[in-house]
Motif scaffolding. Structure first.
Motif, short mmCIF file in Angstrom:
data_model
loop_
_atom_site.label_atom_id
_atom_site.label_comp_id
_atom_site.label_asym_id
_atom_site.label_seq_id
_atom_site.Cartn_x
_atom_site.Cartn_y
_atom_site.Cartn_z
N CYS A 1 40.23 75.63 -14.11
CA CYS A 1 41.23 74.98 -13.38
C CYS A 1 41.67 75.72 -11.96
O CYS A 1 41.78 75.15 -10.92
N GLN A 2 42.03 76.94 -12.06
CA GLN A 2 42.40 77.64 -11.18
C GLN A 2 41.25 78.08 -10.16
O GLN A 2 41.57 78.08 -8.79
N ARG A 3 40.19 78.16 -10.64
CA ARG A 3 38.87 78.16 -9.53
C ARG A 3 38.70 76.93 -8.73
O ARG A 3 38.50 76.98 -7.76
N ALA A 4 39.05 75.92 -9.62
CA ALA A 4 38.87 74.40 -8.91
C ALA A 4 40.06 74.34 -7.74
O ALA A 4 39.77 73.64 -6.73
N ALA A 5 40.91 74.83 -8.03
CA ALA A 5 42.18 74.82 -7.15
C ALA A 5 41.92 75.74 -5.97
O ALA A 5 42.32 75.24 -4.83
N ILE A 6 41.40 76.94 -6.07
CA ILE A 6 41.13 77.65 -4.79
C ILE A 6 39.86 77.01 -4.10
O ILE A 6 40.06 76.80 -2.94
N PRO B 1 47.90 75.60 -12.38
CA PRO B 1 46.65 75.16 -11.89
C PRO B 1 46.50 73.63 -12.43
O PRO B 1 46.22 72.71 -11.39
N VAL B 2 46.74 73.46 -13.64
CA VAL B 2 46.46 72.18 -14.10
C VAL B 2 47.60 71.15 -13.38
O VAL B 2 47.16 70.08 -13.18
#
Length: 253
Positions: A153-158, A95-96
């Protein structure tokens, strides 16, 4: 259920000067129906991520046909792919690394909206809504990728993937870089999005336990070929192929 995505005899051959051609994906066919989650499992090097790149047209298809809602998208180029990117989005393993480190998460999430001509105030409002939908406060829009945890960060990517309201979300090992607790939270988020948004998923993973929990059907890949397919419970409880048995044993051991 109507068929959204149809792959017929997908093949990808990589060529490199001085080396023999490498067939990363070998005659793979499957369908994805509306509201369905299709799992793709296999060890590293089995062709999972290459299939993801073929489906999103990030990599050109050597042979075979790819259709979305009945439309052939196999050979579409550049501007023609804009519509495809609106319908099919991908969430990556790292994600980062998937965000520009020099820009805030909010900038990354809102980029596709700005590219579609949305006004600044409307973009900011939509970004806040997307963050909230994915379990983050709107203040996270001002943070940089290195300032948040891997799970955040993965939540933001989703949230970024959802910005254009896709019909298909491809998760390419989207939980494998996270610890078990955060992995569980991300899976709960995906399940919630599936129910509320009516999304269809391609869930690429090496963890059969997650696939059994989340997917309606599963393909087992080995050296670029589908060696077994079916309902996850059947595949895990009564695998027909030795390779699948080894994958199951690796999860259970």
């Amino acid at each position: 259920m109507s068929i959204l995505l149809e792959a017929e005899h997908l093949t990808k051959i990589f060529t490199q000067r001085g080396k023999n051609p490498f067939k990363a994906v070998n005659d793979v066919s499957f369908t994805l129906k509306k509201g369905e989650t299709l799992g793709i499992v296999g060890e590293s090097g089995s062709g999972k991520s290459t299939i993801a790149k073929l489906l999103t047209r990030l990599t050109d298809i050597t042979e075979g046909t790819l259709k979305f809602e009945g439309k052939d998208i196999t050979r579409l180029k550049q501007s023609q792919l804009k519509e495809v990117y609106g319908d099919i989005q991908m969430v990556f393993q790292n994600p980062v690394g998937s965000f520009d480190p020099r820009r805030t998460l909010g900038d990354g999430i809102g980029e596709s909206l700005r590219n579609r001509g949305m006004k600044k105030a409307d973009v900011e409002k939509r970004v806040a809504e997307l963050l909230e939908q994915c379990g983050l406060e709107k203040e996270y829009a001002k943070r940089y990728p290195h300032e948040v945890s891997g799970g955040q960060c993965q939540r933001a990517a989703i949230a970024r993937a959802l910005a254009v309201k896709p019909k298909v979300l491809i998760c390419d090992e989207a939980t494998s870089a996270l610890d078990v607790t955060i992995q569980k939270q991300i899976m709960e988020l995906l399940e919630d999005l599936k129910e509320k948004n009516g999304l269809s998923f391609i869930f690429i993973c090496h963890n059969l336990a997650l696939v059994q929990m989340f997917c309606d059907r599963v393909l087992v890949l080995y050296e670029g070929k589908v060696v077994e397919s079916g309902i996850p419970d059947d595949i895990i409880n009564e695998p027909k192929e030795e390779y699948t048995r080894r994958l199951v044993d690796a999860v259970l051991s």
